[in-house]
Design an enzyme around this catalytic site. Structure first.
Site, short mmCIF file in Angstrom:
data_model
loop_
_atom_site.label_atom_id
_atom_site.label_comp_id
_atom_site.label_asym_id
_atom_site.label_seq_id
_atom_site.Cartn_x
_atom_site.Cartn_y
_atom_site.Cartn_z
N ARG A 143 0.83 -1.22 0.00
CA ARG A 143 0.00 0.00 0.00
C ARG A 143 0.85 1.26 0.00
NH1 ARG A 143 -5.01 0.59 2.21
NH2 ARG A 143 -4.28 2.25 3.56
N ARG B 53 -8.99 -6.01 13.41
CA ARG B 53 -8.06 -5.37 14.32
C ARG B 53 -8.73 -4.09 14.77
NH1 ARG B 53 -4.31 -6.68 17.73
NH2 ARG B 53 -2.54 -5.26 17.84
N ARG C 18 0.91 5.89 16.16
CA ARG C 18 1.12 7.26 15.66
C ARG C 18 0.50 8.29 16.57
NH1 ARG C 18 -1.80 5.92 9.79
NH2 ARG C 18 -3.58 4.88 10.73
P1 FAD Z 1 -17.87 3.38 7.89
O1 FAD Z 1 -17.25 4.72 7.81
O2 FAD Z 1 -17.35 2.43 8.91
O3 FAD Z 1 -19.44 3.56 8.10
C1 FAD Z 1 -20.28 2.49 8.43
C2 FAD Z 1 -21.35 3.04 9.38
O4 FAD Z 1 -22.35 2.05 9.60
C3 FAD Z 1 -20.77 3.41 10.74
O5 FAD Z 1 -21.11 4.74 11.06
C4 FAD Z 1 -21.46 2.41 11.69
O6 FAD Z 1 -21.70 2.96 12.97
C5 FAD Z 1 -22.76 2.12 10.95
N1 FAD Z 1 -23.36 0.84 11.31
C6 FAD Z 1 -22.74 -0.37 11.31
N2 FAD Z 1 -23.60 -1.33 11.72
C7 FAD Z 1 -24.79 -0.68 11.95
C8 FAD Z 1 -26.06 -1.15 12.44
N3 FAD Z 1 -26.27 -2.45 12.75
N4 FAD Z 1 -27.05 -0.24 12.56
C9 FAD Z 1 -26.83 1.08 12.27
N5 FAD Z 1 -25.65 1.55 11.84
C10 FAD Z 1 -24.65 0.67 11.69
N6 FAD Z 1 -9.38 6.49 4.08
C11 FAD Z 1 -8.79 7.43 3.31
O7 FAD Z 1 -9.17 7.60 2.15
N7 FAD Z 1 -7.79 8.23 3.80
C12 FAD Z 1 -7.33 8.11 5.08
O8 FAD Z 1 -6.43 8.85 5.50
C13 FAD Z 1 -7.93 7.13 5.92
N8 FAD Z 1 -7.51 6.97 7.18
C14 FAD Z 1 -8.09 6.02 7.97
C15 FAD Z 1 -7.63 5.89 9.27
C16 FAD Z 1 -8.19 4.94 10.11
C17 FAD Z 1 -7.69 4.82 11.53
C18 FAD Z 1 -9.23 4.09 9.62
C19 FAD Z 1 -9.83 3.03 10.51
C20 FAD Z 1 -9.69 4.23 8.32
C21 FAD Z 1 -9.12 5.19 7.48
N9 FAD Z 1 -9.57 5.37 6.16
C22 FAD Z 1 -8.97 6.32 5.37
C23 FAD Z 1 -10.66 4.53 5.60
C24 FAD Z 1 -12.05 5.19 5.74
O9 FAD Z 1 -12.35 5.31 7.11
C25 FAD Z 1 -13.08 4.31 5.04
O10 FAD Z 1 -12.79 4.22 3.66
C26 FAD Z 1 -14.52 4.81 5.16
O11 FAD Z 1 -14.83 5.25 6.44
C27 FAD Z 1 -15.44 3.69 4.80
O12 FAD Z 1 -16.78 4.13 4.75
P2 FAD Z 1 -17.95 3.07 4.99
O13 FAD Z 1 -19.23 3.79 4.77
O14 FAD Z 1 -17.72 1.84 4.22
O15 FAD Z 1 -17.77 2.62 6.52
N1 UDP Z 2 3.88 0.73 7.73
C1 UDP Z 2 5.10 0.59 8.37
N2 UDP Z 2 5.69 1.71 8.91
C2 UDP Z 2 5.12 2.92 8.85
C3 UDP Z 2 3.89 3.07 8.18
C4 UDP Z 2 3.29 1.95 7.64
O1 UDP Z 2 5.64 -0.49 8.46
O2 UDP Z 2 5.70 3.88 9.36
C5 UDP Z 2 3.25 -0.50 7.17
C6 UDP Z 2 2.33 -1.17 8.18
O3 UDP Z 2 2.44 -2.57 7.97
C7 UDP Z 2 0.96 -0.71 7.77
C8 UDP Z 2 1.10 -0.65 6.24
O4 UDP Z 2 2.46 -0.19 6.04
O5 UDP Z 2 -0.05 -1.61 8.17
C9 UDP Z 2 0.13 0.29 5.55
O6 UDP Z 2 0.34 1.60 6.05
P1 UDP Z 2 -0.76 2.72 5.94
O7 UDP Z 2 -0.16 4.01 6.36
O8 UDP Z 2 -1.40 2.64 4.62
O9 UDP Z 2 -1.75 2.23 7.08
P2 UDP Z 2 -3.14 2.85 7.53
O10 UDP Z 2 -2.98 4.34 7.54
O11 UDP Z 2 -4.12 2.38 6.56
O12 UDP Z 2 -3.30 2.28 8.89
#
Ligand code: FAD
Ligand code: UDP
Length: 370
Positions: free
Chosen positions: A171, A248, A279
């Site tokens: 990625r 996770r 982070r």
């Molecule tokens: P979600 O955002 O999870 O929405 C699903 C919704 O359904 C939730 O609000 C949940 O509460 C609701 N729901 C579930 N079950 C039920 C139920 N039974 N009844 C009612 N409601 C329910 N993407 C990027 O492009 N850039 C980034 O920098 C980035 N950073 C991220 C960092 C983290 C830590 C994480 C975890 C994800 C990150 N993502 C990022 C990914 C991004 O969060 C997802 O692509 C996006 O949120 C997915 O949208 P979704 O609608 O599929 O799911």
């Molecule tokens: N990763 C790593 N070191 C870093 C950042 C990322 O080894 O400083 C690895 C780690 O395995 C992680 C993967 O690269 O799960 C993808 O990173 P990304 O930043 O896309 O993770 P996310 O923001 O989706 O958690």
């Protein structure tokens, strides 16, 4: 005659984009959300004049013109470019892995050819790529693997790099130019007024119910609409009949600090295993905010148990096989449409989720809907 054409379970990007396009097609929708707020994991909240990413850093990036012009209808994006820093035992490096990282790691490396030669000299032991460790060493060599990948990845996923699939590390961009932009996409930015405003605009005029879990009264909700769009966990939908999928989880620890600039950049990754978080994000840097004080969030990886938030699917062979069985059941359910990262059991960025919501809308309302 049912009251709604679509009941949309979940107000994240998938549910909200679909609801917006269905409404544009003249359909009546109800969005239900079990959390108290809109936006899924992209939700943001203003505190002390700082826009806080409540569920971890969300940086919008895409190369898809349609996605970019669509999302910009709902709010302006700034020109933030993600250039995170990796910290390892007092040393700092630029991410993603690029010439800045290589020249800092190896004092005798300045040119791209020198970097390639150094990496080649460090990948000698690796003859096959069956796991993340072999993949990482083959891409960037042993030194970078040991300092910037091993500890971070093992914390993040809670297991050894030799037990993880190689694709996870792919990625990350790997470049032989001096360029610290974490993403390769044409467009990148953060909503100037926060993600929540984008969602509110997308769902304007659409019925919405919060603190409402679909499973609390499934029969009632099913009777409200002709079709259901389900964006929650697919195993839960089928009552775990093929077993539970693994995820996770994460814990976010937010602190308000009485200083103006804690770390000088939005994202710092802590790559040694001994530090329990992966982070720290300092929210004000996402919007170039010069206000007094600051807010930081530490992100701690967490073992997932039933009931805790499922942030990352564990796409190993065992879980993928279970998911396939659920997907097969889902395909036999014509009145329920499954979408989003939990229903598809796949880690998607926001732009990819929007693309999949477009695809579903085209299937439902014809190719001209978007
Ligand atoms: P979600 O955002 O999870 O929405 C699903 C919704 O359904 C939730 O609000 C949940 O509460 C609701 N729901 C579930 N079950 C039920 C139920 N039974 N009844 C009612 N409601 C329910 N993407 C990027 O492009 N850039 C980034 O920098 C980035 N950073 C991220 C960092 C983290 C830590 C994480 C975890 C994800 C990150 N993502 C990022 C990914 C991004 O969060 C997802 O692509 C996006 O949120 C997915 O949208 P979704 O609608 O599929 O799911
Ligand atoms: N990763 C790593 N070191 C870093 C950042 C990322 O080894 O400083 C690895 C780690 O395995 C992680 C993967 O690269 O799960 C993808 O990173 P990304 O930043 O896309 O993770 P996310 O923001 O989706 O958690």
């Amino acid at each position: 005659m049912k009251k709604y054409d679509y009941l949309i379970v979940g107000s994240g990007f998938f549910g909200s984009v679909f609801a917006n396009l269905a409404t544009k097609a003249g359909k009546k929708c109800l969005v239900i959300e079990k959390r108290s707020h809109v936006g899924g994991n992209a939700y943001s909240e203003e505190k002390n004049g700082i826009m806080v990413h409540v569920y971890g850093a969300h940086i919008f990036h895409t190369s898809n013109e349609k996605v970019w012009s669509y999302i910009n209808q709902f709010g302006e994006f700034n020109n933030f470019v993600n250039c995170p820093i990796a910290k390892y035992k007092g040393e700092v490096y630029n991410l993603p892995f690029n010439m800045n990282t290589f020249s800092k790691m190896w004092k005798d490396v300045i040119t791209p050819q020198e970097a390639k030669d150094k990496i080649a000299s460090q990948r000698k032991g690796v003859t096959e790529i069956k796991n993340l460790e072999q993949q990482a060493i083959s891409l960037v060599g042993v030194d970078i693997y040991e300092k910037l990948i091993k500890g971070y990845t093992e914390k993040q996923w809670g297991c050894s790099c030799t037990d993880l699939p190689a694709f996870i590390i792919k990625r990350l961009p790997l470049r032989f130019v001096y360029d610290n932009n974490y993403f390769n996409d044409k467009y990148q930015g953060i909503p100037a007024k926060g993600y929540t405003k984008i969602f509110e605009n997308m769902l304007e005029g659409i019925d919405q119910k919060y603190n409402s879990n679909y499973f609390d009264d499934r029969e009632y909700y099913d009777n409200l609409a002709t079709k259901v769009v389900y964006t929650g966990a697919i195993d839960e939908f089928f009552d775990y009949c093929y077993g539970m999928l693994s995820y996770r989880s994460l814990r976010f620890e937010e602190s308000i600090l009485d200083e103006d600039n804690f770390q000088g950049v939005a994202v710092v990754n802590y790559t040694e295993k001994e530090i329990p978080y992966t982070r720290i994000i300092e929210h004000k840097h996402f919007t170039f905010n010069k206000c007094k004080g600051t807010i930081i969030t530490k992100e701690y990886p967490l073992t997932w148990t039933k009931g805790s938030e499922p942030y990352y699917p564990i796409n190993d062979d065992k879980n993928n096989a279970i998911y396939e069985k659920y997907a097969d059941l889902a395909s036999k359910n014509p009145n329920v449409l499954f979408g989003g990262r939990l229903a598809n059991y796949k880690y998607y960025d926001m732009d990819k989720i929007i693309e999949t919501a477009f695809e579903m809308a085209r299937k439902e309302f014809g190719p001209d809907i978007i």
